[in-house]
Design a protein around this motif. Sequence first.
Motif, mmCIF file in Angstrom:
data_model
loop_
_atom_site.group_PDB
_atom_site.id
_atom_site.type_symbol
_atom_site.label_atom_id
_atom_site.label_comp_id
_atom_site.label_asym_id
_atom_site.label_seq_id
_atom_site.Cartn_x
_atom_site.Cartn_y
_atom_site.Cartn_z
ATOM 1 N N GLN A 191 -39.531 -38.996 -8.702
ATOM 2 C CA GLN A 191 -40.110 -37.738 -9.182
ATOM 3 C C GLN A 191 -40.322 -37.768 -10.701
ATOM 4 O O GLN A 191 -41.344 -37.299 -11.199
ATOM 5 C CB GLN A 191 -39.201 -36.564 -8.804
ATOM 6 N N LYS B 283 -36.423 -32.516 -13.375
ATOM 7 C CA LYS B 283 -36.570 -33.333 -12.168
ATOM 8 C C LYS B 283 -35.214 -33.647 -11.558
ATOM 9 O O LYS B 283 -35.058 -33.624 -10.339
ATOM 10 C CB LYS B 283 -37.344 -34.627 -12.456
ATOM 11 N N ASN C 248 -29.986 -40.463 -3.681
ATOM 12 C CA ASN C 248 -30.250 -39.265 -4.481
ATOM 13 C C ASN C 248 -30.864 -39.616 -5.835
ATOM 14 O O ASN C 248 -31.846 -38.992 -6.263
ATOM 15 C CB ASN C 248 -28.949 -38.481 -4.707
ATOM 16 N N ARG D 49 -34.465 -40.846 -5.549
ATOM 17 C CA ARG D 49 -35.389 -39.733 -5.308
ATOM 18 C C ARG D 49 -35.758 -39.058 -6.634
ATOM 19 O O ARG D 49 -36.925 -38.795 -6.921
ATOM 20 C CB ARG D 49 -34.761 -38.725 -4.341
ATOM 21 N N GLY D 50 -34.764 -38.810 -7.472
ATOM 22 C CA GLY D 50 -35.034 -38.235 -8.786
ATOM 23 C C GLY D 50 -35.875 -39.155 -9.641
ATOM 24 O O GLY D 50 -36.771 -38.712 -10.368
ATOM 25 N N GLY E 267 -27.179 -34.585 -9.671
ATOM 26 C CA GLY E 267 -28.313 -33.789 -10.123
ATOM 27 C C GLY E 267 -27.932 -32.844 -11.252
ATOM 28 O O GLY E 267 -28.507 -32.907 -12.341
ATOM 29 N N SER F 126 -33.783 -30.415 -9.949
ATOM 30 C CA SER F 126 -34.511 -29.917 -8.773
ATOM 31 C C SER F 126 -34.582 -30.905 -7.604
ATOM 32 O O SER F 126 -34.820 -30.488 -6.482
ATOM 33 C CB SER F 126 -35.932 -29.495 -9.172
ATOM 34 N N THR F 127 -34.345 -32.202 -7.850
ATOM 35 C CA THR F 127 -34.539 -33.158 -6.753
ATOM 36 C C THR F 127 -33.334 -34.023 -6.411
ATOM 37 O O THR F 127 -33.300 -34.607 -5.329
ATOM 38 C CB THR F 127 -35.725 -34.108 -7.036
#
Length: 190
Positions: A47, A70, A40, A43-44, A80, A73-74
């Motif tokens: 982005q 970011k 996770n 991924r952020g 997050g 949302s990601t």
Amino acid sequence: MLTVDRTVAWLNDFCDALIEHKATLSEYDRIIGDGDHGNNMARGAEQLKNALLDTSPKTLGEAFKTAAMKWISTVGGASGPLYGTAFMEMAKAAGDATEFDVQPLIKAGVAGIQKRGKAVAGEKTMLDVWIPLSEKFDAAQLAEAFNTTTNMQATKGRASFVGERSIGEVDPGAASSKLLFEALLKDVVE
């Protein structure tokens, strides 16, 4: 003192560290959580790196707001919203400034994490790294906060489900926070 360029360098180095340590962060999370923290966060990070290239922030507030958006949302799971809120509170604190002291920004991040996560010190969460650094920011304090957190029993979040087995295991949020502050020490603190 933070500047816009140093903040962008800090965030990029944090992202690089998350990508590099993705498997380790997920393994920490597998032991006391659900095993997705590294994926996770990486991924952020990917982005955010792209967004910082595309936007070229002009103020500290813009840089932290980009990070916040970011992450929110990601990045899945609790990370997050927690990191996103921390970055958003840092953006609000910095506003349109192009230079700002580190300590008040970390304090703003702590307030955001506490507000979003309803956590307090001593529960074996990322806050147990952030709070000591909001009071004194240096490498020795970071190492002590991280080690202290590892030796706690989790009483908040998914890790609390494993009870005493969490003692001595690395908290994934504390580990990713350590990467954040290691990058800050490298890029920002003089």
